[in-house]
Write a protein that holds these residues in place. Sequence first.
Motif, mmCIF file in Angstrom:
data_model
loop_
_atom_site.group_PDB
_atom_site.id
_atom_site.type_symbol
_atom_site.label_atom_id
_atom_site.label_comp_id
_atom_site.label_asym_id
_atom_site.label_seq_id
_atom_site.Cartn_x
_atom_site.Cartn_y
_atom_site.Cartn_z
ATOM 1 N N GLY A 1 0.808 -1.216 0.000
ATOM 2 C CA GLY A 1 0.000 0.000 0.000
ATOM 3 C C GLY A 1 0.841 1.266 0.000
ATOM 4 N N LEU B 1 -10.461 7.267 1.377
ATOM 5 C CA LEU B 1 -9.581 6.319 0.680
ATOM 6 C C LEU B 1 -8.838 5.439 1.678
ATOM 7 C CD1 LEU B 1 -7.887 8.642 -1.973
ATOM 8 C CD2 LEU B 1 -9.669 6.948 -2.381
ATOM 9 N N ASP B 2 -8.759 4.157 1.377
ATOM 10 C CA ASP B 2 -7.933 3.251 2.172
ATOM 11 C C ASP B 2 -6.597 3.115 1.455
ATOM 12 O OD1 ASP B 2 -6.795 1.361 3.762
ATOM 13 O OD2 ASP B 2 -8.308 -0.187 3.401
ATOM 14 N N SER C 1 -3.855 1.939 2.354
ATOM 15 C CA SER C 1 -3.114 0.691 2.563
ATOM 16 C C SER C 1 -3.458 -0.359 1.502
ATOM 17 C CB SER C 1 -3.402 0.129 3.956
ATOM 18 O OG SER C 1 -4.756 -0.249 4.059
ATOM 19 N N LYS C 2 -4.590 -0.188 0.817
ATOM 20 C CA LYS C 2 -4.996 -1.147 -0.222
ATOM 21 C C LYS C 2 -4.750 -0.622 -1.633
ATOM 22 C CE LYS C 2 -8.490 -3.336 2.621
ATOM 23 N NZ LYS C 2 -9.908 -3.661 2.782
#
Length: 109
Positions: free
Chosen positions: A64, A94-95, A97-98
């Motif tokens: 990520g 927003l994530d 890490s993904k």
Amino acid sequence: MIELADMCCIFIRLLKRFCFCFVETISVITNDGRNIVGVLKGFDQATNIILDESHERVYSTKEGVQQLVLGLYIIRGDNISIVGEIDEELDAGLDLSKLRAHPLKPVIH
């Protein structure tokens, strides 16, 4: 025909008007491919930018997005490629890490 110096003056006037209305979080893409996000605190006639609460977003295809804390940060105007406003609501959703992406390549002149 508008010369480059005239376009720079117009850009600076617009940026000054933008800055006095409100303080916003912006994203700066540098000529060496870095993505720096922070709160715009100031700038000058050479488009040098001062960011507060800034961090660099480092993109990778394997893991990520890493966020490296920079704090108060100055970016020289001749190293700036793109400046854009961040939609804070959208950004907060927003994530990172993904999120996977190829790092940006440097600008070649």
